[in-house]
Design a protein around this motif. Sequence first.
Motif, PDB file in Angstrom:
ATOM      1  N   HIS A  51      -6.357   2.537   7.360  1.00  0.00           N
ATOM      2  CA  HIS A  51      -6.733   1.825   6.141  1.00  0.00           C
ATOM      3  C   HIS A  51      -6.759   0.322   6.367  1.00  0.00           C
ATOM      4  O   HIS A  51      -7.678  -0.371   5.887  1.00  0.00           O
ATOM      5  N   HIS A  77      -2.975   7.366   8.456  1.00  0.00           N
ATOM      6  CA  HIS A  77      -3.944   6.950   7.446  1.00  0.00           C
ATOM      7  C   HIS A  77      -3.759   5.488   7.044  1.00  0.00           C
ATOM      8  O   HIS A  77      -4.741   4.757   6.845  1.00  0.00           O
ATOM      9  N   ALA A  78      -2.527   5.025   6.946  1.00  0.00           N
ATOM     10  CA  ALA A  78      -2.293   3.629   6.584  1.00  0.00           C
ATOM     11  C   ALA A  78      -2.739   2.680   7.693  1.00  0.00           C
ATOM     12  O   ALA A  78      -3.329   1.620   7.419  1.00  0.00           O
ATOM     13  N   THR A 116       0.688   5.077   1.043  1.00  0.00           N
ATOM     14  CA  THR A 116      -0.124   5.985   1.838  1.00  0.00           C
ATOM     15  C   THR A 116       0.201   7.431   1.470  1.00  0.00           C
ATOM     16  O   THR A 116       0.911   7.705   0.506  1.00  0.00           O
ATOM     17  N   TYR A 149       0.857  -1.196   0.000  1.00  0.00           N
ATOM     18  CA  TYR A 149       0.000   0.000   0.000  1.00  0.00           C
ATOM     19  C   TYR A 149       0.888   1.239   0.000  1.00  0.00           C
ATOM     20  O   TYR A 149       1.935   1.263   0.657  1.00  0.00           O
TER      21      TYR A 149
END
Length: 268
Positions: free
Chosen positions: A263, A259-260, A249, A247
């Motif tokens: 997520h 945020h990650a 971010t 991912y």
Amino acid sequence: MNGTDIKAVFFDIDGTLTSFTTHVVPDSTVEAIHRLQALGIKVLICTGRAPSQMGVVLDTMPVRFDGIVAFNGQYCFDDSGYFEAQPLDSADIRVILDWLDRNPDVVCNFGEKDYVYFNHANDKLRATWAKLGKTAPTTHFDDPRLRTATHETFQISPFIDPDQEAELVALCRNVRGVRWHPDFTDLIPADGGKPRGIQRFMAHYGIAREQTMAFGDGGNDTAMLAYAGIGVAMGNATEEPKAAADYVTDDVDHDGVLHALQHFGVLE
């Protein structure tokens, strides 16, 4: 991947915890780390820096990390007395020193447990350290021929381009280079690296690979992001770690760590 199974999170420092723009750790990242620890999740540093070069960043954070992976995986320890390390081979160090003798203009950094020094200074070194701002470690200068003969050396970082790096590494028996900055490479044992540091702590804490998460932004983070159960590249990362990550971010300055974690459901 199930973020609720994460038991340990590993953080690079430069470009991941700290911003190359503001040279500080965002409040949202500090808050996220505190929330992880409140959930019983271990938080660890995984950096190319030496132990003696981390304080300029970590001392600004109201965080007590559960473990430290320094020198790109070659020096691992925690506050409880756990310690594992892998220095560079002395024969390879002599090869590197001989190469530096043939290339006297090359500035090079030598990393010991409690002391990091350069062979000399030049404009490239001064420019690089200026870019690091207040996160730049103090510079020391010494004679590597004398120091390496009597002190374990865990990492050697010459200010060379990729072609010179390939030339130098080819001369050594058990060395490879990893980069987090375009101006220099970190030379470490070929069988080392950040994943090896993660493995050391996995064994120490009884944590499975699938229960690890890692954050990074530089070329020396690529293998770590590919290895961890969940690998997260910061939005400001270079292309190589982004390609290896699960991912990508937001960048450091826009709450990328928090945020990650949200997520993947590690934090609500």
